[in-house]
Design a protein around this motif. Sequence first.
Motif, PDB file in Angstrom:
ATOM      1  N   LEU A  98     -70.117  27.314 -47.927  1.00 25.92           N
ATOM      2  CA  LEU A  98     -69.334  28.138 -48.452  1.00 25.92           C
ATOM      3  C   LEU A  98     -70.366  29.702 -48.615  1.00 25.92           C
ATOM      4  O   LEU A  98     -69.619  30.618 -48.219  1.00 25.92           O
ATOM      5  CB  LEU A  98     -68.794  27.913 -49.949  1.00 25.92           C
ATOM      6  CG  LEU A  98     -67.500  27.171 -49.869  1.00 25.92           C
ATOM      7  CD1 LEU A  98     -67.172  26.821 -51.155  1.00 25.92           C
ATOM      8  CD2 LEU A  98     -66.270  27.585 -49.255  1.00 25.92           C
ATOM      9  N   SER A  99     -71.432  29.457 -49.097  1.00 30.06           N
ATOM     10  CA  SER A  99     -72.589  30.545 -49.502  1.00 30.06           C
ATOM     11  C   SER A  99     -72.690  31.136 -47.855  1.00 30.06           C
ATOM     12  O   SER A  99     -72.915  32.378 -47.853  1.00 30.06           O
ATOM     13  CB  SER A  99     -73.608  29.818 -50.069  1.00 30.06           C
ATOM     14  OG  SER A  99     -74.594  30.974 -50.087  1.00 30.06           O
ATOM     15  N   ALA A 100     -73.025  30.222 -47.067  1.00 34.42           N
ATOM     16  CA  ALA A 100     -73.450  30.807 -45.634  1.00 34.42           C
ATOM     17  C   ALA A 100     -72.539  31.253 -44.996  1.00 34.42           C
ATOM     18  O   ALA A 100     -72.563  32.225 -44.063  1.00 34.42           O
ATOM     19  CB  ALA A 100     -74.264  29.915 -44.925  1.00 34.42           C
ATOM     20  N   THR A 101     -71.275  30.733 -44.902  1.00 31.30           N
ATOM     21  CA  THR A 101     -70.137  30.927 -43.971  1.00 31.30           C
ATOM     22  C   THR A 101     -69.324  32.090 -44.259  1.00 31.30           C
ATOM     23  O   THR A 101     -69.173  32.950 -43.557  1.00 31.30           O
ATOM     24  CB  THR A 101     -69.188  29.701 -43.799  1.00 31.30           C
ATOM     25  OG1 THR A 101     -69.967  28.814 -43.531  1.00 31.30           O
ATOM     26  CG2 THR A 101     -67.902  30.020 -42.899  1.00 31.30           C
ATOM     27  N   ILE A 102     -68.860  32.265 -45.495  1.00 28.39           N
ATOM     28  CA  ILE A 102     -68.201  33.187 -46.138  1.00 28.39           C
ATOM     29  C   ILE A 102     -69.270  34.425 -46.594  1.00 28.39           C
ATOM     30  O   ILE A 102     -68.945  35.585 -46.239  1.00 28.39           O
ATOM     31  CB  ILE A 102     -67.444  32.982 -47.587  1.00 28.39           C
ATOM     32  CG1 ILE A 102     -66.598  31.882 -47.184  1.00 28.39           C
ATOM     33  CG2 ILE A 102     -66.600  34.243 -48.235  1.00 28.39           C
ATOM     34  CD1 ILE A 102     -65.685  31.404 -48.362  1.00 28.39           C
ATOM     35  N   GLY A 103     -70.359  34.199 -47.116  1.00 26.70           N
ATOM     36  CA  GLY A 103     -71.376  35.483 -47.342  1.00 26.70           C
ATOM     37  C   GLY A 103     -70.662  36.243 -48.446  1.00 26.70           C
ATOM     38  O   GLY A 103     -69.887  36.014 -49.309  1.00 26.70           O
ATOM     39  N   GLY A 104     -71.075  37.523 -48.714  1.00 29.10           N
ATOM     40  CA  GLY A 104     -70.693  38.587 -49.404  1.00 29.10           C
ATOM     41  C   GLY A 104     -70.807  38.351 -50.814  1.00 29.10           C
ATOM     42  O   GLY A 104     -72.228  37.712 -51.532  1.00 29.10           O
ATOM     43  N   LEU A 105     -69.866  38.476 -51.728  1.00 33.48           N
ATOM     44  CA  LEU A 105     -69.867  38.126 -53.255  1.00 33.48           C
ATOM     45  C   LEU A 105     -70.028  36.842 -53.376  1.00 33.48           C
ATOM     46  O   LEU A 105     -70.769  36.360 -54.489  1.00 33.48           O
ATOM     47  CB  LEU A 105     -68.745  38.659 -53.757  1.00 33.48           C
ATOM     48  CG  LEU A 105     -68.518  38.588 -55.245  1.00 33.48           C
ATOM     49  CD1 LEU A 105     -69.867  39.219 -55.992  1.00 33.48           C
ATOM     50  CD2 LEU A 105     -67.190  39.010 -55.722  1.00 33.48           C
ATOM     51  N   VAL A 106     -69.439  35.824 -52.507  1.00 32.21           N
ATOM     52  CA  VAL A 106     -69.568  34.432 -52.922  1.00 32.21           C
ATOM     53  C   VAL A 106     -71.085  33.874 -52.504  1.00 32.21           C
ATOM     54  O   VAL A 106     -71.539  32.996 -53.566  1.00 32.21           O
ATOM     55  CB  VAL A 106     -68.769  33.667 -51.683  1.00 32.21           C
ATOM     56  CG1 VAL A 106     -68.778  32.269 -51.724  1.00 32.21           C
ATOM     57  CG2 VAL A 106     -67.088  33.798 -52.087  1.00 32.21           C
TER      58      VAL A 106
END
Length: 278
Positions: A98-106
């Motif tokens: 999730l951290s690397a795929t969505i990026g941004g605030l997540v």
Amino acid sequence: MRRIRRKKNQRKRTIYLILLIGILLLLLVIAGRFLSPEQYGPDYNEKKLTPSIQHLFGTDYLGRDMFARTIKGLSNSILIGTLAAGFSACVALVLGILSATIGGLVDKIISYLVDLCMGIPHLVLLMLISFMMGRGLRGVIVGIALTHWPNLTRVIRGEVLQIKNMQYVKVAEKLGKSKIQIAFQHILPHVIPQFIIGLILLFPHAILHEAGVTFLGFGLSVDTPAIGIILSEALKHIATGMWWLVFFPGMMLVMVVMMFDQLGEHVRRLLDPSSARE
């Protein structure tokens, strides 16, 4: 031809070692689960006996057979490590992707949580969580599971960031696939080897931390056979010359940790493409 044969022999040797270590650990768990309480219970007629054929690891101040008690304790440690490391590795897999795929605030939130957990010593955080959960088996499992995911999360996040720059991922993005679809269809299969290796390497950490927190009195209950309790009780009697109470359980704990470490190393050699050429 010789080089090819040598590589095949090394691969076979690696597989055999993985199977051997896996079978030994499985036998240890099975042996511990099938031990009856009478085998590691008190026997006041056989107190403080030195190691012998009848009692391989000797007996303690209550006449308990230390070999049976050590096997039972290691079996409990491996089962606790399996549950805690499995949950922790799954958390790391989900958060890393999730951290690397969505990026941004997540990505910022997950990175902050990783830094926060890594900023506190594992053992201290584990003791706090275990104490808040009422100690015991549940407290140890939850404590280990909630403190061992950050390192693996960072590894998986870094792996996913590399995969995101691959050509086939960029093509999938241009074809209109969502980030979730790309994560499950194109990224997850390539991260599985790192996940398996990380999961196996979490076991020795989980086992050592379970023994450590139990040794300090924040883990399993005193009446539960566990390596931490065995070592904690043995320290009170080692000054009387009962060296076997510490030596054999400690040696067995180190051997189990080393077996898990070697298992993870050989699985890495088998699954990692860069080490497959060795």
